[in-house]
Design a protein around this motif. Structure first.
Motif, PDB file in Angstrom:
ATOM      1  N   UNK A  11      12.687  15.352  -6.676  1.00 24.34           N
ATOM      2  CA  UNK A  11      11.635  16.181  -7.250  1.00 24.34           C
ATOM      3  C   UNK A  11      10.268  15.801  -6.747  1.00 24.34           C
ATOM      4  N   UNK A  12      10.070  14.543  -6.441  1.00 27.53           N
ATOM      5  CA  UNK A  12       8.748  14.073  -6.025  1.00 27.53           C
ATOM      6  C   UNK A  12       8.870  13.445  -4.650  1.00 27.53           C
ATOM      7  N   UNK A  13       8.377  14.142  -3.619  1.00 27.51           N
ATOM      8  CA  UNK A  13       8.523  13.644  -2.262  1.00 27.51           C
ATOM      9  C   UNK A  13       7.583  12.488  -1.980  1.00 27.51           C
ATOM     10  N   UNK A  14       6.730  12.134  -2.934  1.00 27.57           N
ATOM     11  CA  UNK A  14       5.876  10.972  -2.729  1.00 27.57           C
ATOM     12  C   UNK A  14       6.577   9.682  -3.124  1.00 27.57           C
ATOM     13  N   UNK A  15       7.761   9.770  -3.706  1.00 31.13           N
ATOM     14  CA  UNK A  15       8.472   8.576  -4.146  1.00 31.13           C
ATOM     15  C   UNK A  15       8.888   7.731  -2.957  1.00 31.13           C
ATOM     16  N   UNK A  16       8.945   6.407  -3.098  1.00 31.88           N
ATOM     17  CA  UNK A  16       9.365   5.542  -2.007  1.00 31.88           C
ATOM     18  C   UNK A  16      10.767   5.858  -1.543  1.00 31.88           C
ATOM     19  N   UNK A  17      11.036   5.643  -0.263  1.00 28.56           N
ATOM     20  CA  UNK A  17      12.346   5.968   0.298  1.00 28.56           C
ATOM     21  C   UNK A  17      13.453   5.154  -0.349  1.00 28.56           C
ATOM     22  N   UNK A  18      13.143   3.989  -0.889  1.00 34.04           N
ATOM     23  CA  UNK A  18      14.155   3.149  -1.519  1.00 34.04           C
ATOM     24  C   UNK A  18      14.583   3.673  -2.875  1.00 34.04           C
ATOM     25  N   UNK A  24       4.030   0.259 -12.635  1.00 36.01           N
ATOM     26  CA  UNK A  24       2.681   0.704 -12.282  1.00 36.01           C
ATOM     27  C   UNK A  24       2.726   1.972 -11.429  1.00 36.01           C
ATOM     28  N   UNK A  25       3.657   1.991 -10.450  1.00 35.47           N
ATOM     29  CA  UNK A  25       3.800   3.179  -9.601  1.00 35.47           C
ATOM     30  C   UNK A  25       4.191   4.399 -10.426  1.00 35.47           C
ATOM     31  N   UNK A  26       5.130   4.193 -11.341  1.00 37.72           N
ATOM     32  CA  UNK A  26       5.613   5.292 -12.180  1.00 37.72           C
ATOM     33  C   UNK A  26       4.477   5.855 -13.034  1.00 37.72           C
ATOM     34  N   UNK A  27       3.715   4.959 -13.658  1.00 41.91           N
ATOM     35  CA  UNK A  27       2.591   5.408 -14.488  1.00 41.91           C
ATOM     36  C   UNK A  27       1.566   6.159 -13.637  1.00 41.91           C
ATOM     37  N   UNK A  28       1.293   5.641 -12.456  1.00 38.24           N
ATOM     38  CA  UNK A  28       0.328   6.287 -11.554  1.00 38.24           C
ATOM     39  C   UNK A  28       0.805   7.678 -11.161  1.00 38.24           C
ATOM     40  N   UNK A  29       2.078   7.793 -10.755  1.00 40.51           N
ATOM     41  CA  UNK A  29       2.617   9.074 -10.323  1.00 40.51           C
ATOM     42  C   UNK A  29       2.576  10.104 -11.451  1.00 40.51           C
ATOM     43  N   UNK A  30       2.991   9.684 -12.651  1.00 42.39           N
ATOM     44  CA  UNK A  30       3.014  10.605 -13.789  1.00 42.39           C
ATOM     45  C   UNK A  30       1.606  11.037 -14.189  1.00 42.39           C
ATOM     46  N   UNK A  31       0.690  10.083 -14.235  1.00 41.72           N
ATOM     47  CA  UNK A  31      -0.677  10.402 -14.655  1.00 41.72           C
ATOM     48  C   UNK A  31      -1.358  11.305 -13.633  1.00 41.72           C
ATOM     49  N   UNK A  32      -1.169  11.013 -12.362  1.00 45.93           N
ATOM     50  CA  UNK A  32      -1.776  11.828 -11.311  1.00 45.93           C
ATOM     51  C   UNK A  32      -1.223  13.256 -11.346  1.00 45.93           C
ATOM     52  N   UNK A  33       0.082  13.376 -11.531  1.00 45.47           N
ATOM     53  CA  UNK A  33       0.701  14.703 -11.601  1.00 45.47           C
ATOM     54  C   UNK A  33       0.156  15.508 -12.777  1.00 45.47           C
ATOM     55  N   UNK A  34      -0.016  14.867 -13.921  1.00 42.25           N
ATOM     56  CA  UNK A  34      -0.509  15.576 -15.097  1.00 42.25           C
ATOM     57  C   UNK A  34      -1.960  16.020 -14.920  1.00 42.25           C
ATOM     58  N   UNK A  64      -3.472   0.148 -15.406  1.00 41.32           N
ATOM     59  CA  UNK A  64      -3.560  -0.087 -13.965  1.00 41.32           C
ATOM     60  C   UNK A  64      -3.594   1.248 -13.224  1.00 41.32           C
ATOM     61  N   UNK A  65      -2.794   2.205 -13.681  1.00 37.47           N
ATOM     62  CA  UNK A  65      -2.806   3.543 -13.071  1.00 37.47           C
ATOM     63  C   UNK A  65      -4.176   4.192 -13.241  1.00 37.47           C
ATOM     64  N   UNK A  66      -4.773   4.021 -14.395  1.00 32.50           N
ATOM     65  CA  UNK A  66      -6.102   4.569 -14.659  1.00 32.50           C
ATOM     66  C   UNK A  66      -7.127   3.953 -13.714  1.00 32.50           C
ATOM     67  N   UNK A  67      -7.013   2.658 -13.464  1.00 32.98           N
ATOM     68  CA  UNK A  67      -7.947   2.004 -12.530  1.00 32.98           C
ATOM     69  C   UNK A  67      -7.784   2.569 -11.120  1.00 32.98           C
TER      70      UNK A  67
END
Length: 237
Positions: A11-18, A24-34, A64-67
């Motif tokens: 669903x999210x092509x920005x996710x790491x290939x692994x 922190x990444x998850x919070x950042x991705x969700x907050x940015x998307x919203x 951390x995502x907010x920062x």
């Protein structure tokens, strides 16, 4: 050690290939998307405790995502510790457009002069993943569009210019979506954008720096960021 989350990829092509995100990444991705989709509206205070509970996180990764998003200009940190989604404005949209009008053609021209075989393969692969951006909720298409431009930028082999353009892209994403919300792309728009992307690739591949810069300049002149300027100017009259 920081805990990690294993997420489904797709669903999210920005996710790491692994397929592994830190919290922190998850919070950042969700907050940015919203923020991008308007679930968190421009000017609104971010409900940190409620949002952390909704995401199943403590407030630490959310802060951390907010920062991170504050550094990208998408969130404004206030003196009394509130975090507010940064407002959009016609003035900022125009400032972003003015810089990209010069910086993007410069990067394309340098890419035509300096690209390697690996660079061309990367640009062509990104070109093959592009699809029309149908509406403001189509984040996968928006991310694929970014990947194409990122491949061109990196082919300039000018890390300072690439970093500037990456930071501009972060800030400009919200304005692209403002442009889409004001008027979705017509079939003609989609055909034009696809032709411009192909022409950028062909000019870079042929080593024609003047043509690459000219096509990129034309591409920027009819971009969603340009459309956002007009939409915001009309709304603020």
């Amino acid at each position: 050690m920081e805990e990690r989350l294993t997420l489904e990829i797709g669903a999210d092509v920005s996710a790491p290939a692994t397929g592994i995100f830190t919290k922190n990444d998850y919070a950042y991705s969700e907050l940015r998307t919203r923020i991008l989709t308007g679930q968190l509206e421009a000017g609104s205070v971010i409900p940190q405790v409620h949002l952390a509970e909704e995401l199943g996180l403590s407030t630490t990764p959310l802060r951390e995502a907010i920062r991170r998003l504050s550094a990208e200009g998408m969130i404004q940190l206030e003196a009394h510790r509130d975090a507010r989604v940064t407002a959009v404005s016609a003035a900022e949209a125009r400032h972003l457009y003015e810089v990209r009008e010069s910086a993007d053609p410069l990067a394309a021209g340098l890419a035509a002069e300096r690209r390697t075989a690996a660079d061309l393969a990367r640009i062509e692969a990104a070109l093959g993943r592009l699809s029309p951006i149908r509406d403001a909720a189509d984040l996968n298409a928006l991310l694929a569009h970014r990947d194409f431009h990122r491949a061109v930028y990196s082919s300039s082999h000018n890390p300072i210019l690439t970093d500037i353009l990456e930071r501009l892209w972060d800030k400009a994403d919200r304005y692209r979506l403002v442009g889409l919300r004001s008027r979705g792309d017509s079939p003609g728009d989609s055909e034009r954008v696809a032709a411009e992307h192909r022409a950028i690739f062909e000019a870079v591949r042929s080593g024609d720096s003047e043509a690459a810069a000219a096509v990129m300049r034309e591409h920027i002149s009819a971009s969603l960021g340009r459309r956002a300027i007009e939409a915001l100017e009309q709304s603020q009259r």
